[in-house]
Design a protein around this motif. Structure first.
Motif, mmCIF file in Angstrom:
data_model
loop_
_atom_site.group_PDB
_atom_site.id
_atom_site.type_symbol
_atom_site.label_atom_id
_atom_site.label_comp_id
_atom_site.label_asym_id
_atom_site.label_seq_id
_atom_site.Cartn_x
_atom_site.Cartn_y
_atom_site.Cartn_z
ATOM 1 N N GLY A 292 0.791 -1.231 0.000
ATOM 2 C CA GLY A 292 0.000 0.000 0.000
ATOM 3 C C GLY A 292 0.819 1.275 0.000
ATOM 4 O O GLY A 292 0.268 2.381 0.063
ATOM 5 N N CYS A 293 2.146 1.163 -0.084
ATOM 6 C CA CYS A 293 2.999 2.361 -0.145
ATOM 7 C C CYS A 293 2.740 3.100 -1.453
ATOM 8 O O CYS A 293 2.838 2.509 -2.532
ATOM 9 C CB CYS A 293 4.453 1.921 -0.161
ATOM 10 S SG CYS A 293 5.347 2.329 1.279
ATOM 11 N N VAL A 294 2.458 4.374 -1.348
ATOM 12 C CA VAL A 294 2.261 5.174 -2.569
ATOM 13 C C VAL A 294 3.612 5.288 -3.287
ATOM 14 O O VAL A 294 4.661 5.444 -2.647
ATOM 15 C CB VAL A 294 1.673 6.557 -2.189
ATOM 16 C CG1 VAL A 294 1.712 7.523 -3.353
ATOM 17 C CG2 VAL A 294 0.243 6.375 -1.679
ATOM 18 N N LEU A 295 3.576 5.208 -4.617
ATOM 19 C CA LEU A 295 4.836 5.181 -5.381
ATOM 20 C C LEU A 295 5.744 6.366 -5.052
ATOM 21 O O LEU A 295 6.963 6.198 -4.893
ATOM 22 C CB LEU A 295 4.515 5.129 -6.887
ATOM 23 C CG LEU A 295 5.708 5.227 -7.837
ATOM 24 C CD1 LEU A 295 6.755 4.151 -7.575
ATOM 25 C CD2 LEU A 295 5.228 5.161 -9.293
ATOM 26 N N ALA A 296 5.163 7.574 -4.922
ATOM 27 C CA ALA A 296 5.998 8.748 -4.639
ATOM 28 C C ALA A 296 6.733 8.583 -3.305
ATOM 29 O O ALA A 296 7.876 9.025 -3.143
ATOM 30 C CB ALA A 296 5.142 10.004 -4.609
ATOM 31 N N ARG A 297 6.100 7.919 -2.354
ATOM 32 C CA ARG A 297 6.721 7.684 -1.048
ATOM 33 C C ARG A 297 7.879 6.682 -1.183
ATOM 34 O O ARG A 297 8.911 6.811 -0.529
ATOM 35 C CB ARG A 297 5.643 7.180 -0.073
ATOM 36 C CG ARG A 297 6.120 6.663 1.240
ATOM 37 C CD ARG A 297 6.520 7.792 2.205
ATOM 38 N NE ARG A 297 7.218 7.247 3.376
ATOM 39 C CZ ARG A 297 8.517 7.410 3.616
ATOM 40 N NH1 ARG A 297 9.285 8.107 2.797
ATOM 41 N NH2 ARG A 297 9.068 6.881 4.690
ATOM 42 N N VAL A 298 7.708 5.694 -2.040
ATOM 43 C CA VAL A 298 8.774 4.715 -2.297
ATOM 44 C C VAL A 298 9.984 5.445 -2.895
ATOM 45 O O VAL A 298 11.129 5.264 -2.459
ATOM 46 C CB VAL A 298 8.284 3.615 -3.273
ATOM 47 C CG1 VAL A 298 9.420 2.683 -3.673
ATOM 48 C CG2 VAL A 298 7.136 2.821 -2.656
ATOM 49 N N GLN A 299 9.708 6.301 -3.878
ATOM 50 C CA GLN A 299 10.803 7.062 -4.510
ATOM 51 C C GLN A 299 11.527 7.919 -3.475
ATOM 52 O O GLN A 299 12.750 7.998 -3.447
ATOM 53 C CB GLN A 299 10.241 7.994 -5.597
ATOM 54 C CG GLN A 299 9.600 7.275 -6.771
ATOM 55 C CD GLN A 299 8.750 8.227 -7.612
ATOM 56 O OE1 GLN A 299 8.350 9.303 -7.145
ATOM 57 N NE2 GLN A 299 8.462 7.837 -8.843
ATOM 58 N N GLN A 300 10.720 8.539 -2.599
ATOM 59 C CA GLN A 300 11.283 9.447 -1.590
ATOM 60 C C GLN A 300 12.148 8.671 -0.580
ATOM 61 O O GLN A 300 13.253 9.101 -0.242
ATOM 62 C CB GLN A 300 10.126 10.142 -0.886
ATOM 63 C CG GLN A 300 10.525 11.203 0.097
ATOM 64 C CD GLN A 300 9.358 11.562 1.018
ATOM 65 O OE1 GLN A 300 8.185 11.246 0.721
ATOM 66 N NE2 GLN A 300 9.660 12.185 2.130
ATOM 67 N N ALA A 301 11.644 7.499 -0.152
ATOM 68 C CA ALA A 301 12.409 6.699 0.825
ATOM 69 C C ALA A 301 13.725 6.244 0.211
ATOM 70 O O ALA A 301 14.763 6.202 0.891
ATOM 71 C CB ALA A 301 11.576 5.504 1.284
ATOM 72 N N ALA A 302 13.712 5.921 -1.061
ATOM 73 C CA ALA A 302 14.955 5.523 -1.732
ATOM 74 C C ALA A 302 15.918 6.711 -1.751
ATOM 75 O O ALA A 302 17.110 6.576 -1.438
ATOM 76 C CB ALA A 302 14.662 5.042 -3.150
ATOM 77 N N ALA A 303 15.379 7.892 -2.097
ATOM 78 C CA ALA A 303 16.227 9.084 -2.187
ATOM 79 C C ALA A 303 16.829 9.435 -0.827
ATOM 80 O O ALA A 303 18.000 9.839 -0.734
ATOM 81 C CB ALA A 303 15.411 10.261 -2.717
ATOM 82 N N GLU A 304 16.036 9.244 0.250
ATOM 83 C CA GLU A 304 16.553 9.552 1.594
ATOM 84 C C GLU A 304 17.748 8.670 1.939
ATOM 85 O O GLU A 304 18.585 9.036 2.754
ATOM 86 C CB GLU A 304 15.435 9.379 2.639
ATOM 87 C CG GLU A 304 14.471 10.571 2.620
ATOM 88 C CD GLU A 304 13.128 10.262 3.290
ATOM 89 O OE1 GLU A 304 12.988 9.175 3.899
ATOM 90 O OE2 GLU A 304 12.210 11.106 3.160
ATOM 91 N N ALA A 305 17.833 7.507 1.305
ATOM 92 C CA ALA A 305 18.980 6.615 1.549
ATOM 93 C C ALA A 305 20.055 6.803 0.483
ATOM 94 O O ALA A 305 20.976 5.985 0.368
ATOM 95 C CB ALA A 305 18.497 5.164 1.553
ATOM 96 N N GLY A 306 19.928 7.867 -0.316
ATOM 97 C CA GLY A 306 20.937 8.126 -1.349
ATOM 98 C C GLY A 306 20.812 7.190 -2.540
ATOM 99 O O GLY A 306 21.768 6.961 -3.273
ATOM 100 N N ARG A 307 19.633 6.651 -2.727
ATOM 101 C CA ARG A 307 19.415 5.698 -3.821
ATOM 102 C C ARG A 307 18.262 6.185 -4.702
ATOM 103 O O ARG A 307 17.548 7.121 -4.357
ATOM 104 C CB ARG A 307 19.098 4.295 -3.254
ATOM 105 C CG ARG A 307 20.233 3.707 -2.414
ATOM 106 C CD ARG A 307 21.415 3.341 -3.311
ATOM 107 N NE ARG A 307 22.543 2.804 -2.551
ATOM 108 C CZ ARG A 307 23.670 3.465 -2.312
ATOM 109 N NH1 ARG A 307 23.819 4.703 -2.750
ATOM 110 N NH2 ARG A 307 24.650 2.888 -1.646
ATOM 111 N N GLN B 226 1.928 8.923 -9.924
ATOM 112 C CA GLN B 226 2.767 8.444 -8.811
ATOM 113 C C GLN B 226 2.391 9.007 -7.434
ATOM 114 O O GLN B 226 2.731 8.417 -6.413
ATOM 115 C CB GLN B 226 4.249 8.666 -9.098
ATOM 116 C CG GLN B 226 4.681 10.090 -9.252
ATOM 117 C CD GLN B 226 6.021 10.188 -9.996
ATOM 118 O OE1 GLN B 226 6.407 9.290 -10.724
ATOM 119 N NE2 GLN B 226 6.729 11.286 -9.787
ATOM 120 N N GLY B 227 1.653 10.098 -7.412
ATOM 121 C CA GLY B 227 1.210 10.653 -6.127
ATOM 122 C C GLY B 227 0.078 9.853 -5.511
ATOM 123 O O GLY B 227 -0.243 10.025 -4.335
ATOM 124 N N SER B 228 -0.553 8.969 -6.250
ATOM 125 C CA SER B 228 -1.645 8.170 -5.668
ATOM 126 C C SER B 228 -1.591 6.673 -5.960
ATOM 127 O O SER B 228 -2.160 5.890 -5.193
ATOM 128 C CB SER B 228 -3.007 8.736 -6.065
ATOM 129 O OG SER B 228 -3.012 9.201 -7.368
#
Ligand code: FAD
Ligand code: MLT
Ligand code: ZN
Length: 470
Positions: A113-128, A137-139
């Protein structure tokens, strides 16, 4: 189905996880294009994989069908229940945790249920970097992306969703948990079951989590809006760019004049990047994990002698703001079509080299045979995937235009078939294209699909009537 059975479900999940009042369930029962409206016994909102197991157990016992639902942004009615009022919508929005990010493994495990934009953001927070990128992607949710094997604007470089997944966790219709979550890059131990669930549109299992591949974060980007002499020129330019900039090329999107004009007419915030109109445009983006002068690389490639013959005009984005403006112009096209009136949508693909001939043939046919509509055929040209849509002319009556849809669909899809293409490049089958799949898929493929479906879901409780006739 008596109230007692629903009460059982409430006991299993908690009252606030079982919605049955009309006001609460309404938005889950209609697809985002408003082509399908269903009814449901209830909408359930599990919080964990164990709760999904409990729901599936309850559904088996009461012979209730499950319709998994992610962000409900799909285009084929796959997440909308039928009109019987006997199906259960299982919405994954509360299963939205990022379970783990491993920078060392270039991987992350996220709930469906993770929204795609949140997945992208979590990856970016880890430098990935997680490369899946879609207008929705926002929904849309990662589980929905896996279930539809979504495409988007970076497929040219990174592939479809299937190529971005290392492992899948899912609850099967017999109530067992298939735990394929793993960051292993290599694992040839038998059939790839996760891959089978990807693209299955909720008809084989409820996807509850996935381990995704990550890439290094991009540190350099160059983006250009280019007017080309023709679609043929676009494809020649694609070949040139691929040899000159190599794997840095991530997006190669095609827009005809009709799409740019419609988007600019419908949204005041959008602007044509050029002063004069052109017939065919490209939005091209290259990026790199290294610090490189990509503007220079792209400019050099676009101004080479051979490229210059194909290009009429080009603008390189000089700021992030301008880059965003180019992308908004591209991504607002579907919404602009919706705002402008009726539109018929065909998500098709042909081999990249065949794209200009296909486009010419469709264009000629629409001009000659659809006087109340006009072609807005745009999309992921780098993948041979065109959204071959037809918009209603402003002065034409909607009912007449829509009534011609079956005949138009038949001709467009027949042309696709003649070109050896696909009638669903990235949006899936859902309930919309079940008959089209039956018509165009080989009997061997259909039979194998039916056998697989029956083996995994013998009671037929997983999203019946979607992809395959129930
Ligand atoms: P839903 O719409 O909720 O469901 C889609 C299907 O997946 C249904 O059959 C449903 O039953 C099933 N499903 C959902 N979640 C699960 C789960 N956890 N387990 C099992 N089955 C599940 N698509 C593209 O491919 N490329 C694009 O470029 C693109 N651009 C878009 C732009 C816009 C503006 C919009 C509105 C849509 C776009 N789409 C695109 C379509 C859509 O966003 C994708 O198909 C997306 O992957 C659907 O995700 P979702 O979470 O909304 O799924
Ligand atoms: C897109 O690429 O914009 C979508 O897949 C098509 C659409 O939203 O109609
Ligand atoms: Zn698309």
């Amino acid at each position: 189905m008596g109230n007692g059975a629903l009460a059982e479900l409430r006991t299993l999940l908690g009252n606030d996880s079982v919605l049955s009042a009309d006001a609460d369930t309404e938005t889950y029962l209609i697809d985002q294009l408003r082509n399908y409206r269903g009814r449901a016994l209830a909408v359930v909102l599990p919080r964990s994989t164990e709760q999904v197991v409990a729901i599936v157990g309850w559904c088996r016992e009461h012979r209730v069908a499950i319709v998994p639902q992610g962000g409900n942004t799909g285009y084929c009615g796959g997440a909308t229940p039928d009109e019987s009022g006997r199906e259960l919508v299982l919405a994954l929005q509360r299963m939205n945790r990022v379970r783990a990010v491993s920078a060392a493994d270039f991987s992350m495990t996220v709930e469906a249920g993770c929204v795609l934009a949140r997945v992208q953001q979590a990856a970016a927070e880890a430098g990935r970097f997680f490369p899946l990128s879609l207008g929705s992607q926002g929904s849309c949710q990662i589980g929905g992306n896996l279930a539809t094997n979504a495409g988007g604007v970076n497929v040219l470089r990174y592939g479809m969703t299937r190529d971005l997944v290392l492992g899948v966790e899912a609850v099967l219709p017999d109530g067992s948990i298939y735990n394929g979550l793993s960051a292993l890059r290599k694992d040839n131990t038998g059939y790839n079951l996760g891959s089978l669930l990807i693209g299955s549109e909720g008809t084989l299992a409820v996807i509850t989590a996935a381990t995704l591949k990550l890439w290094p974060q991009m540190r350099s980007t160059a983006t250009a809006f280019v007017a080309v002499t023709s679609a043929q020129a676009a494809i020649e330019l694609l070949g040139m760019l691929r040899t000159q900039v190599g794997d840095r090329l991530n997006s190669f999107e095609y827009l005809p004049r009709s799409a740019v004009q419609l988007a600019c007419e419908q949204f005041d915030s959008l602007q044509d990047p050029f002063e004069s109109p052109y017939d065919s445009y490209l939005l091209i983006e290259i990026s790199s994990a290294g610090l490189e002068d990509l503007d220079d690389l792209l400019q050099t490639a676009l101004t080479s002698d051979s490229a210059s013959e194909l290009i009429l005009d080009a603008v390189l984005a000089t700021s992030e703001r301008q880059r965003q403006a180019f992308w908004h112009l591209r991504e607002k096209v579907p919404e602009a079509q919706r705002r402008a009136g009726g539109s018929l949508k065909y998500d098709v693909s042909v081999q990249v080299s065949q794209l200009p001939a296909f486009l010419a043939q469709v264009s000629e046919w629409v001009t000659a045979n659809v006087p109340d509509g006009f072609l807005v055929c745009y999309g992921h040209a780098g993948d041979g995937n065109l959204h071959c849509n037809i918009s209603q002319r402003p002065d034409a009556p909607l009912a007449g235009f829509l009534a011609r849809e079956p005949a138009i669909k038949r001709r467009v899809h027949d042309m696709v078939k003649e070109f050896g293409g696909s009638i669903s490049a990235e949006h899936g089958i859902g309930q919309q294209k079940v008959e089209e799949l039956e018509r165009y898929a080989s009997p061997v493929k259909l039979e194998l699909m039916r056998r697989l479906k029956h083996t995994i879901d013998p009671l037929g409780i997983m999203n019946p009537g979607k992809v395959l006739r129930s």
